[in-house]
Design a protein around this motif. Structure first.
Motif, mmCIF file in Angstrom:
data_model
loop_
_atom_site.group_PDB
_atom_site.id
_atom_site.type_symbol
_atom_site.label_atom_id
_atom_site.label_comp_id
_atom_site.label_asym_id
_atom_site.label_seq_id
_atom_site.Cartn_x
_atom_site.Cartn_y
_atom_site.Cartn_z
ATOM 1 N N ALA A 269 45.270 14.112 -18.561
ATOM 2 C CA ALA A 269 46.693 13.827 -18.421
ATOM 3 C C ALA A 269 47.506 14.990 -18.981
ATOM 4 O O ALA A 269 47.167 15.582 -19.990
ATOM 5 N N LYS B 114 57.193 13.679 -15.869
ATOM 6 C CA LYS B 114 56.253 12.586 -15.639
ATOM 7 C C LYS B 114 54.851 13.008 -16.048
ATOM 8 O O LYS B 114 54.508 14.180 -16.027
ATOM 9 N N VAL B 115 54.047 12.029 -16.384
ATOM 10 C CA VAL B 115 52.645 12.276 -16.704
ATOM 11 C C VAL B 115 51.878 12.405 -15.389
ATOM 12 O O VAL B 115 52.005 11.569 -14.497
ATOM 13 N N PRO C 154 44.945 5.731 -12.585
ATOM 14 C CA PRO C 154 46.383 5.614 -12.854
ATOM 15 C C PRO C 154 46.945 4.360 -12.165
ATOM 16 O O PRO C 154 46.472 3.961 -11.100
ATOM 17 N N PHE D 284 53.329 -2.076 -11.793
ATOM 18 C CA PHE D 284 53.092 -3.131 -12.769
ATOM 19 C C PHE D 284 54.340 -3.991 -12.853
ATOM 20 O O PHE D 284 55.457 -3.472 -12.991
ATOM 21 N N TYR E 122 46.898 -0.611 -8.295
ATOM 22 C CA TYR E 122 46.254 0.687 -8.449
ATOM 23 C C TYR E 122 45.706 1.103 -7.089
ATOM 24 O O TYR E 122 45.589 0.294 -6.174
ATOM 25 N N LEU F 53 44.881 -1.782 -20.591
ATOM 26 C CA LEU F 53 45.944 -0.913 -20.102
ATOM 27 C C LEU F 53 46.292 0.046 -21.228
ATOM 28 O O LEU F 53 46.620 -0.370 -22.330
ATOM 29 N N VAL F 54 46.222 1.333 -20.945
ATOM 30 C CA VAL F 54 46.457 2.357 -21.950
ATOM 31 C C VAL F 54 47.587 3.255 -21.472
ATOM 32 O O VAL F 54 47.589 3.693 -20.319
ATOM 33 N N THR F 55 48.536 3.534 -22.334
ATOM 34 C CA THR F 55 49.606 4.463 -22.023
ATOM 35 C C THR F 55 49.233 5.831 -22.557
ATOM 36 O O THR F 55 48.913 5.967 -23.737
ATOM 37 N N LEU F 56 49.267 6.836 -21.693
ATOM 38 C CA LEU F 56 48.950 8.202 -22.104
ATOM 39 C C LEU F 56 50.241 9.000 -22.163
ATOM 40 O O LEU F 56 50.975 9.087 -21.179
ATOM 41 N N GLU F 57 50.511 9.567 -23.316
ATOM 42 C CA GLU F 57 51.682 10.400 -23.491
ATOM 43 C C GLU F 57 51.236 11.736 -24.096
ATOM 44 O O GLU F 57 51.297 11.927 -25.313
#
Length: 116
Positions: free
Chosen positions: A29, A42-43, A54, A58, A82, A106-110
């Motif tokens: 990411a 945006k990621v 990804p 949602f 997805y 569910l994982v948020t990647l920042e």
């Protein structure tokens, strides 16, 4: 019996952590900084992991009132979207085997704007 249950919970948490530590770096990411002025970067996912995809959509579909004496909702239902467009057939088959009541994380990647 309590000690056995506690050990089981700790082992489960450790296995989940290992899975996440394996999948997240494979996703590669990064922030897409080539955006129009005034828009948020945006990621972008440039990597691939078998069981990491990804999310394209949602939405929370239902939130029930808390039970008497509780402060959290009694039930929360959501719809997750997805895409399996760029995956191999055997990976699609694994994703198609998910059923109601299966657990999905569910994982948020920042990621940071620059790599270190």
């Amino acid at each position: 019996l309590l000690r056995n249950f506690t050990l089981y919970r700790l082992e489960s948490a450790y296995e989940i952590r290992q899975d996440l530590e394996d999948v997240i770096p494979r996703m590669h990411a990064r922030l897409d900084t080539d955006v129009a002025e005034g828009q948020e970067p945006k990621v972008v996912i440039t990597g691939h992991a078998r069981m990491g995809l990804p999310i394209t959509g949602f939405s929370v579909t239902e939130v029930k009132k808390p039970r008497v004496g509780e402060s959290v909702p009694a039930k929360v239902s959501a719809e997750l979207t997805y895409t399996l467009a760029n995956t191999m057939n055997r990976v699609r088959e694994e994703w198609d085997q998910f059923r109601e009541h299966d657990v999905v994380f569910l994982v948020t990647l920042e990621p940071p704007a620059t790599q270190f």
